[in-house]
Scaffold this motif. Structure first.
Motif, PDB file in Angstrom:
ATOM      1  N   THR A   1      11.912  10.286  11.780  1.00 15.99           N
ATOM      2  CA  THR A   1      13.055   9.384  11.811  1.00 15.99           C
ATOM      3  C   THR A   1      12.817   8.172  10.916  1.00 15.99           C
ATOM      4  O   THR A   1      11.723   8.009  10.363  1.00 15.99           O
ATOM      5  CB  THR A   1      13.371   8.983  13.274  1.00 15.99           C
ATOM      6  N   ASP A   2      13.845   7.345  10.763  1.00 20.19           N
ATOM      7  CA  ASP A   2      13.740   6.238   9.804  1.00 20.19           C
ATOM      8  C   ASP A   2      12.966   5.057  10.393  1.00 20.19           C
ATOM      9  O   ASP A   2      12.455   5.114  11.517  1.00 20.19           O
ATOM     10  CB  ASP A   2      15.131   5.855   9.274  1.00 20.19           C
ATOM     11  N   ASN A   3      12.889   3.990   9.626  1.00 18.83           N
ATOM     12  CA  ASN A   3      12.051   2.854   9.998  1.00 18.83           C
ATOM     13  C   ASN A   3      12.508   2.184  11.293  1.00 18.83           C
ATOM     14  O   ASN A   3      11.716   2.012  12.235  1.00 18.83           O
ATOM     15  CB  ASN A   3      12.060   1.865   8.818  1.00 18.83           C
ATOM     16  N   LEU A   4      13.795   1.850  11.372  1.00 18.94           N
ATOM     17  CA  LEU A   4      14.278   1.109  12.547  1.00 18.94           C
ATOM     18  C   LEU A   4      14.374   2.001  13.784  1.00 18.94           C
ATOM     19  O   LEU A   4      13.911   1.630  14.863  1.00 18.94           O
ATOM     20  CB  LEU A   4      15.646   0.478  12.242  1.00 18.94           C
TER      21      LEU A   4
ATOM     22  N   MET B   1       0.838  -1.208   0.000  1.00 14.49           N
ATOM     23  CA  MET B   1       0.000   0.000   0.000  1.00 14.49           C
ATOM     24  C   MET B   1       0.873   1.257   0.000  1.00 14.49           C
ATOM     25  O   MET B   1       0.368   2.367  -0.069  1.00 14.49           O
ATOM     26  CB  MET B   1      -0.935   0.001   1.215  1.00 14.49           C
ATOM     27  N   ASP B   2       2.187   1.054   0.122  1.00 12.77           N
ATOM     28  CA  ASP B   2       3.152   2.153   0.137  1.00 12.77           C
ATOM     29  C   ASP B   2       2.836   3.171   1.240  1.00 12.77           C
ATOM     30  O   ASP B   2       2.784   4.383   1.003  1.00 12.77           O
ATOM     31  CB  ASP B   2       3.198   2.834  -1.241  1.00 12.77           C
ATOM     32  N   LEU B   3       2.636   2.657   2.442  1.00 11.91           N
ATOM     33  CA  LEU B   3       2.270   3.501   3.597  1.00 11.91           C
ATOM     34  C   LEU B   3       3.547   4.028   4.229  1.00 11.91           C
ATOM     35  O   LEU B   3       4.044   3.493   5.208  1.00 11.91           O
ATOM     36  CB  LEU B   3       1.464   2.673   4.599  1.00 11.91           C
ATOM     37  N   PHE B   4       4.083   5.070   3.652  1.00 15.11           N
ATOM     38  CA  PHE B   4       5.443   5.481   4.021  1.00 15.11           C
ATOM     39  C   PHE B   4       5.524   6.322   5.295  1.00 15.11           C
ATOM     40  O   PHE B   4       6.583   6.449   5.877  1.00 15.11           O
ATOM     41  CB  PHE B   4       6.107   6.226   2.858  1.00 15.11           C
ATOM     42  N   ALA B   5       4.406   6.884   5.712  1.00 11.95           N
ATOM     43  CA  ALA B   5       4.459   7.757   6.902  1.00 11.95           C
ATOM     44  C   ALA B   5       3.647   7.150   8.036  1.00 11.95           C
ATOM     45  O   ALA B   5       2.437   7.031   7.962  1.00 11.95           O
ATOM     46  CB  ALA B   5       3.923   9.149   6.570  1.00 11.95           C
ATOM     47  N   ASN B   6       4.351   6.773   9.086  1.00  9.80           N
ATOM     48  CA  ASN B   6       3.708   6.142  10.233  1.00  9.80           C
ATOM     49  C   ASN B   6       3.631   7.166  11.377  1.00  9.80           C
ATOM     50  O   ASN B   6       4.655   7.591  11.903  1.00  9.80           O
ATOM     51  CB  ASN B   6       4.552   4.926  10.638  1.00  9.80           C
TER      52      ASN B   6
ATOM     53  N   MET C   1       4.551  13.735  18.648  1.00  5.71           N
ATOM     54  CA  MET C   1       4.148  12.936  17.486  1.00  5.71           C
ATOM     55  C   MET C   1       5.397  12.411  16.798  1.00  5.71           C
ATOM     56  O   MET C   1       6.230  13.191  16.325  1.00  5.71           O
ATOM     57  CB  MET C   1       3.343  13.792  16.507  1.00  5.71           C
ATOM     58  N   ILE C   2       5.536  11.092  16.771  1.00  7.99           N
ATOM     59  CA  ILE C   2       6.652  10.500  16.033  1.00  7.99           C
ATOM     60  C   ILE C   2       6.178  10.162  14.622  1.00  7.99           C
ATOM     61  O   ILE C   2       5.152   9.505  14.453  1.00  7.99           O
ATOM     62  CB  ILE C   2       7.187   9.245  16.743  1.00  7.99           C
ATOM     63  N   VAL C   3       6.909  10.654  13.626  1.00  8.43           N
ATOM     64  CA  VAL C   3       6.628  10.295  12.239  1.00  8.43           C
ATOM     65  C   VAL C   3       7.753   9.360  11.804  1.00  8.43           C
ATOM     66  O   VAL C   3       8.901   9.776  11.636  1.00  8.43           O
ATOM     67  CB  VAL C   3       6.562  11.535  11.327  1.00  8.43           C
ATOM     68  N   ARG C   4       7.401   8.097  11.671  1.00 13.15           N
ATOM     69  CA  ARG C   4       8.382   7.053  11.356  1.00 13.15           C
ATOM     70  C   ARG C   4       8.263   6.673   9.883  1.00 13.15           C
ATOM     71  O   ARG C   4       7.169   6.358   9.424  1.00 13.15           O
ATOM     72  CB  ARG C   4       8.084   5.845  12.247  1.00 13.15           C
ATOM     73  N   GLU C   5       9.386   6.659   9.176  1.00 11.85           N
ATOM     74  CA  GLU C   5       9.372   6.162   7.792  1.00 11.85           C
ATOM     75  C   GLU C   5       9.072   4.669   7.862  1.00 11.85           C
ATOM     76  O   GLU C   5       9.605   3.959   8.703  1.00 11.85           O
ATOM     77  CB  GLU C   5      10.744   6.410   7.140  1.00 11.85           C
ATOM     78  N   LEU C   6       8.187   4.166   6.990  1.00  9.20           N
ATOM     79  CA  LEU C   6       7.675   2.809   7.237  1.00  9.20           C
ATOM     80  C   LEU C   6       7.873   1.811   6.099  1.00  9.20           C
ATOM     81  O   LEU C   6       7.590   0.633   6.267  1.00  9.20           O
ATOM     82  CB  LEU C   6       6.177   2.913   7.569  1.00  9.20           C
ATOM     83  N   THR C   7       8.345   2.249   4.946  1.00 10.66           N
ATOM     84  CA  THR C   7       8.370   1.294   3.832  1.00 10.66           C
ATOM     85  C   THR C   7       9.758   1.090   3.235  1.00 10.66           C
ATOM     86  O   THR C   7       9.897   0.541   2.153  1.00 10.66           O
ATOM     87  CB  THR C   7       7.426   1.752   2.702  1.00 10.66           C
TER      88      THR C   7
END
Ligand code: IPM
Ligand code: MG
Length: 368
Positions: free
Chosen positions: A243-246, A100-105, A132-138
């Protein structure tokens, strides 16, 4: 016009129990606010593996691509620990996010006044916290190639790759800046530019996007390890963290626990806008499937209910109704209702999952 569509994926463990309470809330909006949703339900995770031999059936994936929003409970359980990596329950969730390309968590860490005593930190450090944490997700190390376990000489080597393209960084940065404009106008970007090239690029691109499009927002940078330290030292210094995914996976668990209970926190995973202007979206609680308490009516349904509030806000443009639902949750907490995860005060008996759901419905009724 047809009703907005929702795909509900309760998943494993406590997922179905907490989702049953969300169903009550959805029905309430249909009956009392004239906001009917077309709801369908399907399997994800271990239960999908049990039924179909895969943690996410292709038909379910296709449905998820078509609906206005997906609501997910939780996936996983100890009985699936020994499954082949690609059949594990978590792979179902990761496939949804990726395809679904849900890149913003978006992972809010908010401390409810009634629960400030539950934090492991001092009350004045956490009371009123709203980060609010915006995590890169994909992308990042979760998906980078090469990956795998290989033979090298006479030993095995495990490989994962941290990889970010400039456009992947830019789009999640934009999302964070937009979020900050609707909040307190501050973004702190976290990476490890001191040791990782991907971190150097991350910082550069965030700065470029900031300079070109969002110079009205205050931007700071931190190394992610220092960021973790600052989050525990004085979390109220932050507004939006990108921040990034991990790193986002780690920092969001840390931030969640500052607020007292993982059982309280919702999340939204958003992608690009669809034809109807709504973003591709999946909403899920931050907590997991908690197999140890599954089926006992002990789970806290609030994180999942607040995830639906995020759906009202971000998918359906119903900010006022999202406020109403969040307020209803605050009301029942202020009234002293506690599921087992929130106990600690003497003389307070826990309420069950469904009693908590019913109380929130009563508070919604009272709000009319
Ligand atoms: C999360 C979880 C997932 C992740 C797991 C279940 C794959 O920890 O959503 O934070 O690592 O992203
Ligand atoms: Mg996690």
């Amino acid at each position: 016009m047809s009703n907005p569509s929702l795909l509900i994926l309760p998943g494993d463990g406590i997922g179905p129990e907490v989702m049953a309470e969300v169903r009550k809330v959805i029905d309430w909006y249909g009956a009392k606010r004239d906001m009917a949703f077309d709801v369908s339900e399907d399997l994800v995770g271990g239960c999908a593996y049990d039924a179909h031999g895969t943690p996410l059936h292709d038909d379910t994936m296709a449905k998820a691509q078509e609906v206005d929003a997906v609501l997910l409970g939780a996936v996983g359980g100890p009985q699936y620990d020994d499954l082949d990596f690609n059949l594990k329950p978590e792979r179902g969730l990761l496939r949804l996010r990726k395809e679904m390309d849900l890149f913003a968590n978006l992972r809010p860490a908010q401390c409810f006044d009634a629960l400030a005593d539950f934090s492991s930190l001092k009350k004045d450090v956490v009371a009123g916290l709203d980060v609010m944490i915006v995590r890169e997700l994909t992308s990042g190390v979760y998906f980078g190639e090469p990956r795998g376990i290989f033979e090298e000489g006479n030993e095995r080597v495990g490989i994962n790759t941290q990889r970010y393209t400039e456009s992947e960084i830019a789009r999640v940065a934009r999302n964070a800046f937009e979020m900050a404009r609707r909040r307190n106008n501050r973004v702190c970007s976290m990476e490890k530019a001191n040791v990782m090239e991907s971190g150097v690029l991350w910082r550069r691109v965030v700065e470029e996007v900031h300079k070109a499009e969002y110079s009205d927002v205050e931007l700071t940078h931190m190394y992610a390890d220092a960021g973790a330290m600052q989050l525990t030292r004085w979390p109220k210094q932050f507004d939006v963290i990108v921040t990034d995914n991990l790193f986002g996976d780690l920092l969001s668990d840390l931030a969640a626990m500052l607020t007292g209970s993982l059982g309280m926190l919702p999340s939204a995973s958003l992608g690009a806008p669809m034809e109807n202007g709504r973003p591709k979206a999946l909403y899920e609680p931050v907590h997991g499937s908690a197999p140890d308490i599954a089926g006992q009516g002990k789970a806290n349904p609030i994180a999942c209910i607040l995830s639906f509030a995020m759906a009202l806000r971000y998918s359906f443009d119903q900010g006022t109704e999202a406020d109403r639902l969040e307020k209803a949750v605050e009301t029942v907490l202020a009234d002293g209702l506690r599921t087992a995860d929130l106990l600690g005060q003497e003389g307070v008996a826990p309420v069950s999952t469904s009693q908590m759901g019913d109380a929130i419905i009563a508070a919604l009724d009272a709000s009319l």
